[in-house]
Design an enzyme around this catalytic site. Structure first.
Site, PDB file in Angstrom:
ATOM      1  N   ASP A 162       0.872  -1.238  -0.011  1.00 50.45           N
ATOM      2  CA  ASP A 162       0.228  -0.148   0.092  1.00 50.45           C
ATOM      3  C   ASP A 162       0.921   1.392  -0.004  1.00 50.45           C
ATOM      4  O   ASP A 162       0.566   2.235   0.786  1.00 50.45           O
ATOM      5  CB  ASP A 162      -0.933  -0.017   1.216  1.00 50.45           C
ATOM      6  CG  ASP A 162      -1.906   1.056   1.235  1.00 50.45           C
ATOM      7  OD1 ASP A 162      -2.262   1.357   0.370  1.00 50.45           O
ATOM      8  OD2 ASP A 162      -1.911   1.609   2.621  1.00 50.45           O
ATOM      9  N   GLU A 414       3.371  -8.129   7.520  1.00 50.14           N
ATOM     10  CA  GLU A 414       2.248  -8.606   6.885  1.00 50.14           C
ATOM     11  C   GLU A 414       2.243  -9.619   6.031  1.00 50.14           C
ATOM     12  O   GLU A 414       1.579  -9.755   5.069  1.00 50.14           O
ATOM     13  CB  GLU A 414       1.171  -7.445   6.526  1.00 50.14           C
ATOM     14  CG  GLU A 414       0.928  -6.526   7.673  1.00 50.14           C
ATOM     15  CD  GLU A 414      -0.348  -5.688   7.451  1.00 50.14           C
ATOM     16  OE1 GLU A 414      -0.841  -5.698   6.426  1.00 50.14           O
ATOM     17  OE2 GLU A 414      -0.894  -5.007   8.448  1.00 50.14           O
ATOM     18  N   TYR A 469      -6.393  -2.937  12.883  1.00 45.09           N
ATOM     19  CA  TYR A 469      -7.261  -1.906  12.609  1.00 45.09           C
ATOM     20  C   TYR A 469      -8.702  -2.332  12.795  1.00 45.09           C
ATOM     21  O   TYR A 469      -9.802  -1.952  12.057  1.00 45.09           O
ATOM     22  CB  TYR A 469      -7.135  -1.843  10.869  1.00 45.09           C
ATOM     23  CG  TYR A 469      -5.771  -1.406  10.648  1.00 45.09           C
ATOM     24  CD1 TYR A 469      -5.828   0.037  10.433  1.00 45.09           C
ATOM     25  CD2 TYR A 469      -4.832  -2.223  10.347  1.00 45.09           C
ATOM     26  CE1 TYR A 469      -4.469   0.528   9.991  1.00 45.09           C
ATOM     27  CE2 TYR A 469      -3.681  -1.502   9.848  1.00 45.09           C
ATOM     28  CZ  TYR A 469      -3.404  -0.155   9.782  1.00 45.09           C
ATOM     29  OH  TYR A 469      -2.204   0.433   9.455  1.00 45.09           O
ATOM     30  N   GLU A 504       1.253  -1.192  14.154  1.00 40.86           N
ATOM     31  CA  GLU A 504       0.167   0.010  13.442  1.00 40.86           C
ATOM     32  C   GLU A 504      -1.080  -0.152  13.942  1.00 40.86           C
ATOM     33  O   GLU A 504      -1.709  -1.170  14.377  1.00 40.86           O
ATOM     34  CB  GLU A 504       0.096  -0.850  12.133  1.00 40.86           C
ATOM     35  CG  GLU A 504       1.293  -0.351  10.879  1.00 40.86           C
ATOM     36  CD  GLU A 504       1.072  -1.158   9.532  1.00 40.86           C
ATOM     37  OE1 GLU A 504      -0.247  -1.129   9.228  1.00 40.86           O
ATOM     38  OE2 GLU A 504       1.887  -1.249   8.878  1.00 40.86           O
TER      39      GLU A 504
HETATM   40  C1  GCB Z   1      -1.226  -2.265   6.570  1.00 45.75           C
HETATM   41  C2  GCB Z   1       0.005  -1.980   5.955  1.00 45.75           C
HETATM   42  C3  GCB Z   1       0.330  -0.546   5.471  1.00 45.75           C
HETATM   43  C4  GCB Z   1      -0.929  -0.019   5.108  1.00 45.75           C
HETATM   44  C5  GCB Z   1      -1.972  -0.168   6.234  1.00 45.75           C
HETATM   45  C6  GCB Z   1      -3.197   0.606   5.636  1.00 45.75           C
HETATM   46  O1  GCB Z   1      -1.459  -3.013   7.671  1.00 45.75           O
HETATM   47  O2  GCB Z   1       0.962  -2.808   6.809  1.00 45.75           O
HETATM   48  O3  GCB Z   1       1.344  -0.563   4.672  1.00 45.75           O
HETATM   49  O4  GCB Z   1      -0.587   1.246   4.552  1.00 45.75           O
HETATM   50  O5  GCB Z   1      -2.261  -1.235   6.671  1.00 45.75           O
HETATM   51  O6  GCB Z   1      -3.623   1.679   5.896  1.00 45.75           O
HETATM   52  O7  GCB Z   1      -4.164  -0.195   5.294  1.00 45.75           O
END
Ligand code: GCB
Length: 593
Positions: A162, A414, A469, A504
Site C-alpha cells: 500500500d 504482514e 485496524y 500499526e
Molecule cells: C497495513 C500495512 C500498511 C498499510 C496499512 C493501511 O496493515 O502494513 O502498509 O498502509 O495497513 O492503511 O491499510
C-alpha cells in the site's frame, strides 16, 4: 563495505545534482547500448529523487521498465595511486552501472547500497561518463513482489503493498577513494556493566599482510578514553556515558591501519554504547524497560517521492520531538543511512525493516479483487524470491548493525503467517538474521488475518508485532465493538509471554473534515479511534509499544479505498497536524497541552 568518508586517507566527491535522464518504455536501450555514448533525447532530473512525480506526465509517473541516467564527473587529480570507487546509496529496484563503455556493477534490491571498484577504468584528472539503467519492475523474484501485466495499453505494474512504487536514484551517489591496502569492514558490539562499558570491535582489511591495526575510542569531547591494538579487541570504557533513548551520546572509534609508524588507512565510526534485551514481556534498553511511542513512517514527499531530503529529515524529527515520539519503524524498507545517523545522534529508537512487504496473497486478493493464488509456491514467491529476501536481510544487517538507534529487526511486514509454507519460508530467515546479528531481537509485523490463535510465525520471533485496524477495516464506525475485539485479541497475545508492540493502528482521516458525532474519515473519529486503542493498551501490561499508522499521509497506487493516497497520517503529507496530533502529544509528553 565501508561508507565513503573523508579521513586522512580517504576522500569523496558527491555526484548529486542534475543528471541526464531518459525513459526506455520499449526496453531497447540495453540492446542498443545506450551507455556507449551520450544519452540521446534526454531531460534533466535531480539526484536524489524519484522520477515519477517530476514532470506532471502519466507516462513518467506510471512507467514500467528501464530508466536511464547519465552524468560525467572528473576524477580528482590527487587520487593518483588510490583505489577509486563508485557508490550508489540506493537504486530502486535494481540497476546496472557503466563507466564509459565498461559495465562495472549491477545490483538487485531498491533500498541498500552497492559499489564498484572502478580504479582500472579511470585516470585521475580525467572525466568519466557514468551511465546507470534503473529498472522498477516488481516480480515474484523481487523484494517486494509484484507482477507486470501485459495489457493492450502497454505494460502495467501490479503490486501487493500500500504505497506508490516510486523509482529512480533515491539516494546519493558518490565517487570515493581509499588506499589500496585498506580497511573494508567493521563490526562493533557494545556492553554495559554498572558504570563501565565495553566496545568489542572487529575489522576486516584488504592487502594488509604485515600491517597493524590500532583502535582509539574518543568521547564526544574528543578525549581519548581507550585504545587497543589488533584487528579485533575489546575496549574498556570506565565511567561510560551510555547511548540512551532521548540522548544520542556517541563516541568516535578511530580505526587505523598502520605500517610501523606510518598511517596506511583510517576510518572513523560513531559508536553508541548501549544494550538491548528482551526479558519476559519487557523490552530493555540498557537494562531498563522501554516503551515505544511513535509511528510507522514512510520515505514519501510531494514531488521528491522517495528521494532523501535533509530538510524533511530535520523537520520530521522536530515534529516527532514535539509530539513526544521516541521511536519509529522504517516501514516498509530500509531508509536512507542519513536517517539512521540522525537517529543515532539524537537518541531516536528505530525498528529497522526489510523491503519484504506484500507477501500475502489472501490480502492481495481481498484488496485488489484478484483471484487468490498461493503466496509461497514454485509459481509465486519460490526459491528465487526466498533467496532475494535472504540477501535483503544480509544487506540490511551489514549496513545497519553498527547503529545504536536500531534495536529490533523486522524481517517482513504482514506476510502470510498461518500456513506450513509460511513456516518453511520464514524459519530459515529468522535463523539467518540471528546468525548475522545475535545482539538484537528479531520480529515481523503480523497482519489481522492471522490473529491470535491463527498466526504460526510468532514462535520464531522475540517480540510480537501487531498491525491492527479494529474500528477501521473491521467494525468501521463502531468503536465499542472494536474495543471489545481488540482487547480480546491482545489479551490472548499477552499469554504468549513476549512483549507486544502494536506496530500499526490508525484510521484514514481527511484533514479539515469535522463531525459532531465522530464518523470515519473525520478528524474527530481519528482521535476517538486512537484514544480507544490507548485505553486498551493501558489495560494490558505486555503492550510495550504503540506506533500509530502513519506519521504522515502518503502516496499509494490508485484504488477505491484511497483518496489521493493513504490518509492515516497524524500529519498531512505537507506535515500539518490533524487534531489527533495534539491528542497524542498530550498522551506521550504528558503535558496536558
Ligand atoms: C497495513 C500495512 C500498511 C498499510 C496499512 C493501511 O496493515 O502494513 O502498509 O498502509 O495497513 O492503511 O491499510
Amino acid at each position: 563495505m565501508l561508507r565513503p568518508q573523508d579521513s586522512p586517507t580517504r576522500e569523496r566527491r558527491s555526484l548529486d545534482g542534475l543528471w541526464q535522464f531518459r525513459l526506455d518504455p520499449d526496453g531497447v536501450g540495453r540492446e542498443a547500448g545506450w551507455w556507449r555514448g551520450r544519452l540521446q533525447e534526454t531531460r534533466e532530473v535531480p539526484v536524489p529523487a524519484s522520477y515519477n512525480d517530476l514532470f506532471a506526465d502519466a507516462a513518467v509517473r506510471d512507467h514500467v521498465g528501464d530508466a536511464w541516467y547519465q552524468t560525467t564527473v572528473r576524477v580528482p587529480r590527487g587520487w593518483a595511486g588510490q583505489r577509486v570507487l563508485l557508490r550508489f546509496d540506493a537504486a530502486t529496484h535494481r540497476a546496472v552501472v557503466w563507466v564509459d563503455d565498461v559495465e562495472v556493477t549491477r545490483h538487485e534490491g531498491g533500498y541498500t547500497p552497492f559499489e564498484a571498484d572502478v580504479t582500472a577504468h579511470v585516470r585521475p584528472g580525467e572525466p568519466i561518463r557514468v551511465t546507470v539503467v534503473v529498472n522498477n519492475e516488481l516480480t515474484w523474484e523481487s523484494v517486494p513482489p509484484g507482477e507486470v501485466e501485459e495489457t493492450p495499453r502497454g505494460r502495467r505494474q501490479v503490486y501487493f503493498h500500500d504505497f506508490f512504487n516510486y523509482a529512480g536514484l533515491h539516494r546519493s551517489v558518490w565517487l570515493h577513494s581509499t588506499p589500496h591496502a585498506h580497511l573494508d569492514d567493521v563490526t562493533v558490539v557494545t556492553g554495559l556493566a554498572g558504570d563501565s562499558g565495553t566496545v568489542e570491535y572487529r575489522v576486516g582489511a584488504v592487502g594488509a599482510d604485515g600491517l597493524g591495526v590500532r583502535a582509539v575510542l574518543r568521547d564526544a569531547e574528543g578525549v581519548e578514553v581507550a585504545t587497543a591494538e589488533g584487528a579485533s579487541g575489546v575496549l574498556q570504557v570506565a565511567g561510560v556515558h551510555p547511548w540512551r533513548p532521548g540522548e544520542g551520546y556517541l563516541y568516535d572509534l578511530e580505526l587505523s591501519l598502520t605500517d610501523g609508524p606510518d598511517l596506511v588507512d583510517s576510518y572513523v565510526l560513531p559508536v553508541g554504547v548501549r544494550t538491548v534485551e528482551v526479558r519476559g514481556q519487557q523490552f530493555l534498553i540498557n537494562g531498563e524497560p522501554f516503551s515505544f511511542t511513535g509511528f510507522g513512517k514512510h520515505e514519501d514527499l510531494p514531488v521528491r517521492g522517495k528521494g532523501h531530503d535533509d530538510v524533511f529529515l530535520v523537520h520530521d524529527a522536530a515534529l516527532m520531538r514535539w509530539i513526544g515520539a521516541n521511536s519509529f519503524r522504517t516501514a516498509h524498507y530500509p531508509y536512507a543511512e542519513e536517517v539512521l545517523d540522525f537517529a543515532d545522534r539524537n537518541g531516536i529508537v528505530v525498528i529497522d525493516e526489510t523491503a519484504a512487504v506484500g507477501q500475502n496473497m489472501t490480502l492481495a486478493a481481498f484488496a485488489l479483487g484478484r483471484p487468490k493464488v498461493p503466496t509461497f509456491s514454485a509459481e509465486t514467491i519460490g526459491e528465487a524470491g526466498h533467496a532475494a529476501h535472504a540477501q535483503a536481510i544480509r544487506e540490511l544487517v551489514a549496513r545497519d548493525r553498527n547503529h545504536p538507534s536500531v534495536v529490533l529487526w523486522s524481517i517482513a511486514n504482514e506476510p502470510e503467517s498461518d500456513t506450513d509454507e509460511a513456516c518453511a519460508y520464514f524459519e530459515p530467515l529468522f535463523d539467518l538474521t540471528r546468525e548475522l546479528d545475535p545482539t538484537r531481537p528479531v520480529g515481523f509485523a503480523n497482519m489481522m488475518f492471522s490473529a491470535y490463535g491463527k498466526d504460526r510465525l510468532h514462535r520464531y520471533a522475540d517480540v510480537v508485532m501487531l498491525n491492527r485496524y479494529y474500528g477501521w477495516y473491521r467494525h468501521a464506525g463502531d468503536l465499542v465493538a472494536a474495543e471489545e475485539a481488540l482487547e480480546a485479541e491482545l489479551t490472548g497475545w499477552a499469554t504468549e509471554g513476549k512483549p507486544i508492540i502494536v506496530t500499526e493502528y490508525g484510521a484514514d482521516t481527511v484533514a479539515g473534515l469535522h463531525q459532531v458525532t465522530p464518523l470515519p474519515w473525520s478528524e474527530e473519529y481519528q482521535v476517538e479511534f486512537l484514544e480507544m486503542y490507548h485505553r486498551v493498551f493501558d489495560r494490558i501490561d505486555a503492550v510495550v509499544g504503540e506506533h500509530v499508522w502513519n506519521f504522515a499521509d502518503f502516496a499509494t497506487g490508485p484504488g477505491t479505498s484511497r483518496v489521493d493516497g493513504n490518509r492515516k497520517g497524524v500529519f498531512t503529507r505537507d506535515r500539518r497536524p490533524k487534531a489527533a496530533a495534539h491528542m497524542l502529544r498530550r498522551r506521550w509528553r504528558g503535558t496536558g497541552g
